[in-house]
Motif scaffolding. Structure first.
Motif, PDB file in Angstrom:
ATOM      1  N   UNK A 486       0.873  -1.211   0.014  1.00  0.00           N
ATOM      2  CA  UNK A 486       0.092   0.151  -0.117  1.00  0.00           C
ATOM      3  C   UNK A 486       0.783   1.132   0.053  1.00  0.00           C
ATOM      4  N   UNK A 487       1.938   1.334   0.718  1.00  0.00           N
ATOM      5  CA  UNK A 487       2.756   2.515   0.769  1.00  0.00           C
ATOM      6  C   UNK A 487       3.464   2.779  -0.664  1.00  0.00           C
ATOM      7  N   UNK A 488       3.523   1.875  -1.433  1.00  0.00           N
ATOM      8  CA  UNK A 488       4.014   2.155  -2.781  1.00  0.00           C
ATOM      9  C   UNK A 488       2.985   2.430  -4.095  1.00  0.00           C
ATOM     10  N   UNK A 489       1.890   1.846  -3.915  1.00  0.00           N
ATOM     11  CA  UNK A 489       0.839   1.875  -4.473  1.00  0.00           C
ATOM     12  C   UNK A 489      -0.153   3.176  -4.187  1.00  0.00           C
ATOM     13  N   UNK A 490      -0.101   3.822  -3.356  1.00  0.00           N
ATOM     14  CA  UNK A 490      -0.887   4.833  -2.694  1.00  0.00           C
ATOM     15  C   UNK A 490      -1.083   5.950  -3.667  1.00  0.00           C
ATOM     16  N   UNK A 491       0.051   6.296  -4.265  1.00  0.00           N
ATOM     17  CA  UNK A 491       0.159   7.489  -4.919  1.00  0.00           C
ATOM     18  C   UNK A 491      -0.280   7.107  -6.324  1.00  0.00           C
ATOM     19  N   UNK A 492      -0.579   6.013  -7.145  1.00  0.00           N
ATOM     20  CA  UNK A 492      -0.929   5.617  -8.390  1.00  0.00           C
ATOM     21  C   UNK A 492      -2.409   5.492  -8.276  1.00  0.00           C
ATOM     22  N   UNK A 493      -2.965   5.715  -9.623  1.00  0.00           N
ATOM     23  CA  UNK A 493      -4.485   5.856  -9.722  1.00  0.00           C
ATOM     24  C   UNK A 493      -4.836   4.880 -10.848  1.00  0.00           C
ATOM     25  N   UNK A 494      -3.899   3.961 -11.384  1.00  0.00           N
ATOM     26  CA  UNK A 494      -4.310   3.113 -12.570  1.00  0.00           C
ATOM     27  C   UNK A 494      -4.999   1.892 -12.147  1.00  0.00           C
ATOM     28  N   UNK A 495      -5.821   1.140 -12.900  1.00  0.00           N
ATOM     29  CA  UNK A 495      -6.602  -0.274 -12.362  1.00  0.00           C
ATOM     30  C   UNK A 495      -5.961  -0.844 -11.430  1.00  0.00           C
TER      31      UNK A 495
END
Length: 763
Positions: A486-495
């Protein structure tokens, strides 16, 4: 919805290239996690070749997979006949026009013939009761009958009103059948009531004014036939839900008014009907796309679930195409209208539906086929009897024999044979998660060769989500590993990131704090978390690092065509997470059950060949069609039906509508779009594919009961018509009218009891 609004909504769908030929194919099964972050601004791409890394750096992809846009049997057009659907100006149809056609257009489906059968039945029953009490049955006085001075005049007046009012739907239906050169049930009923009335009118005149031998009338038969036939049609209409207006449902996907930008850049609120091609429109967050168009300014995520049946949001940016009826998400955008009129995507779907439904409506029901032959037999036998008796006896005798044949051929039992079975089977279907929308669905479902299944939403859940998480570490627990993800993916908004973050939230895990998060081209994401170097990488990077994954941990996900991302902590493999469109738990057993019945399952999808093959192999499906454009499914079904195959189509999106309409039987998933549901013959209210098996069982039992009832109904006529014609007269046997009436009543009772015995077994 007002007439004006329905008109403007139906009119303002706008053009696309050949039903979506411009739509690219998207397949998440091969997406590379790392590459998406690094190529976010690419407008067009082939998602079928992407792995998880590619998705991160190509976040703002322009072309998504609309190949699943289907969805219809416009049921409200099912009974329209004598019309060229391909030439109708659909854009000019008002809400009133469409509703009007529901009731005023007749055809092969007699359950929807002209008039309100419930109202006609009750009013006709009021007229029929005194006729039954005051007139004899085929010349025989019944115990409950009585007369008084002038009672025969009362019977004549009531019978005339009943013939004109209660008989009107059957006379109109017969006119239509004869115009189509296809006499069936309506013609047979019309012949019976017309002969009964005209001959009874002649009998009345002869008995009152000619003072000759008494002539038997048939007012009793006229009254009972009309009432029983109206009852049968009312039962049938009550049993099967009235078709909804799919045109209206399509029209309601579009907004009433839009915000148009003037040449000076000012905003003006105008009616959708005023929008022209090349206009510039402003679409705010949460608003519906008013037309098909191209984004000129802004980025957003578009909800196309009403069109495609899929709940996944689609990322859109400048240069991407949008479809009228989809819903703008979180950003305000400016679009340029690509056209108006009958060339828009929704309009093309409507036209394909109409064309398919028009062809499908030519199918005859069992009752119509039996009634057609019975009509020809009764007509031929009656005319032949008239000629023979005219030669061997006299005109009154010849006329009496011919009329007796025509009246005895009246389909009292035949008219109830099918409606009673349909009513019973519809009730059973509802208890088994099935909504029957087309009266012929159960008849048409026998001896199916194939069941064609839309993959997304039917065999799969229809959402791009986490399908599994595997902890490969002996040091860290699941919560710790998910917090790093979650720490790495929190800033992304792709599917993919959206799916992972949703899963983490569902697990009630709080993402950790990451530092120096960056995209690694062709690899994935990297950053510092809790003092460790954390990476999310694709399979290619895993192989480069010579890290091994236990085969047992990934086989299941690979078989289903899932996207797999790997979590590294200080270059040690600690976890994997799989995402994809999850196959429904009961899908595999359902496919096996179809094959055991000798029915071939065929999967249809817009996914690429590799992804489709993975799902098909996992389910045990040997035949599938991949990379289909929106009109591709209809083409597949059209080719199969032309080859003589009996096919059922199962789907859930607007683009499935033409396929549902064209198939021998169209089955919609209850969780699908309204237009798809309106297009189908059967709706699975629980969205459970296994309910299709219950439908097939019910169809088999229903057809068996229908055939039994038709034999009881028509069998009476096979026996009675020759005797009524006097075939055994040389040996002194002529059918007594009273005996004929008793047989007629007995056959009606038998078909009613037989219908009530219908049932199916459930596991």
């Amino acid at each position: 919805m007002s007439e004006k609004l329905a008109k403007q909504r139906a009119k303002e769908t706008t053009p696309r290239k050949s039903n979506g030929q411009e739509m690219a194919e998207m397949d998440h099964s091969k997406m590379n996690h790392g590459d998406m972050h690094h190529q976010e601004e690419m407008a067009e791409m082939d998602h079928s070749k992407m792995n998880h890394g590619d998705m991160h750096h190509q976040e703002d992809m322009a072309e998504m997979d609309h190949s699943k846009m289907n969805h219809n049997d416009m049921h409200h057009h099912e009974d329209m006949s004598g019309m060229d659907h391909s030439k109708m100006d659909h854009s000019q149809m008002t809400h009133h026009d469409m509703n009007h056609m529901d009731h005023d257009m007749g055809g092969m489906d007699h359950s929807m013939h002209m008039g309100n059968f419930k109202q006609k039945f009750w009013l006709s029953l009021v007229l029929a009761i005194p006729i039954i009490f005051l007139s004899p049955m085929m010349g025989i006085d019944l115990p409950f009958q009585f007369t008084f001075p002038g009672s025969d005049w009362v019977v004549l007046i009531l019978a005339t009103v009943l013939f004109c009012y209660g008989g009107q739907p059957f006379l109109a239906g017969a006119k239509m059948e004869l115009k189509q050169k296809s006499p069936a049930m309506m013609t047979l009923i019309a012949m019976g009531i017309t002969v009964s009335y005209l001959y009874s009118l002649y009998a009345f005149v002869a008995n009152h004014f000619l003072h000759g031998a008494h002539v038997m009338d048939f007012f009793w038969e006229l009254a009972t036939l009309i009432v029983i036939m109206l009852l049968g049609h009312w039962i049938e209409m009550s049993a099967v839900s009235n078709a909804s207006n799919a045109l209206q449902k399509l029209a309601e996907l579009l907004p009433d008014t839009v915000i148009r930008l003037t040449k000076e850049g000012k905003e003006e609120k105008v009616s959708l009907q005023e929008v022209q091609a090349a206009d510039h429109l402003l679409v705010r967050a949460g608003d519906k796309m008013p037309t098909d168009g191209v984004i000129e300014e802004g980025t957003t995520t578009v909800d196309e679930s009403a069109i495609t049946g899929e709940s996944r949001g689609v990322k859109k940016q400048v240069g991407d195409k949008v479809i009228g009826g989809s819903v703008n998400g979180n950003g305000t955008i400016r679009i340029q209208v690509t056209g108006t009129g009958e060339t828009g995507y929704l309009a093309k779907v409507m036209e394909m539906v109409r064309r398919a439904q028009s062809e499908k409506s030519q199918l005859e029901s069992l009752a119509d086929k039996v009634a057609k032959w019975l009509f020809y037999v009764a007509l031929a036998v009656g005319v032949l009897a008239f000629i023979i008796w005219l030669l061997v006896a006299d005109l009154p005798t010849a006329m009496d024999r011919m009329v007796t044949v025509f009246v005895i051929a009246c389909p009292h039992a035949l008219g109830l044979a099918i409606p009673l079975v349909v009513a019973r089977s519809t009730s059973i279907a509802a208890k088994n998660g099935l909504l029957l929308k087309n009266r012929n669905a159960l008849e048409n479902a026998h001896d199916l060769d194939m069941v064609l299944l839309d993959k997304t939403g039917t065999l799969t859940a229809g959402t791009f989500a986490v399908t599994g998480f595997e902890n490969l570490s002996t040091t860290y627990n699941d919560e710790k590993l998910l917090s790093w993800l979650g720490a790495l993916e929190a800033s992304a908004n792709h599917p993919i990131a959206t799916g992972i973050m949703k899963y983490i939230k569902e697990q009630k895990v709080q993402p950790a704090t990451a530092e120096n998060v960056k995209n690694i081209s062709g690899v994935g994401l990297a950053g510092g978390v809790d003092g460790k170097s954390i990476k999310i990488v694709n399979e290619k990077e895993l192989q480069r690092l010579t890290l091994q994954v236990p085969t047992a941990k990934i086989t299941r996900y690979q078989e289903q065509g899932n996207t797999i991302s790997y979590l590294l902590a200080d270059d040690d493999l600690v976890a994997l997470i799989a995402l994809g469109d999850q196959i429904k738990p009961n899908a595999k057993a359902f496919i096996k059950a179809l094959q055991d019945r000798g029915i071939e399952p065929v999967m249809l999808t817009g996914d690429n060949q590799h992804a489709a093959s993975a799902v098909a192999n996992y389910l045990g499906v040997t035949r599938f069609h991949a990379e289909l454009l929106p009109d591709g499914k209809e083409t597949v079904i059209a080719d199969l039906t032309k080859a003589g195959k009996r096919v059922a189509m199962v789907g859930d999106g607007i683009n499935d509508a033409p396929s549902l309409a064209r198939a021998t039987v169209g089955i919609a998933i209850g969780a699908g779009t309204d237009v798809a549901i309106d297009s189908a013959d059967v709706v699975l209210t629980n969205s459970n594919p296994e309910d299709i098996l219950h439908f097939l069982d019910l169809a088999q039992q229903t057809r068996k009961k229908m055939i039994q009832n038709l034999w009881w109904g028509a069998g009476y006529n096979i026996f009675a018509i020759p005797l009524a014609a006097g075939i055994l007269a040389p040996i002194g046997i002529v059918l007594n009218p009273a005996v004929g009436a008793i047989l007629m009543s007995l056959s009606t009772v038998i078909v009613a009891i037989n219908a009530l015995t219908l049932k199916i077994k459930r596991d």
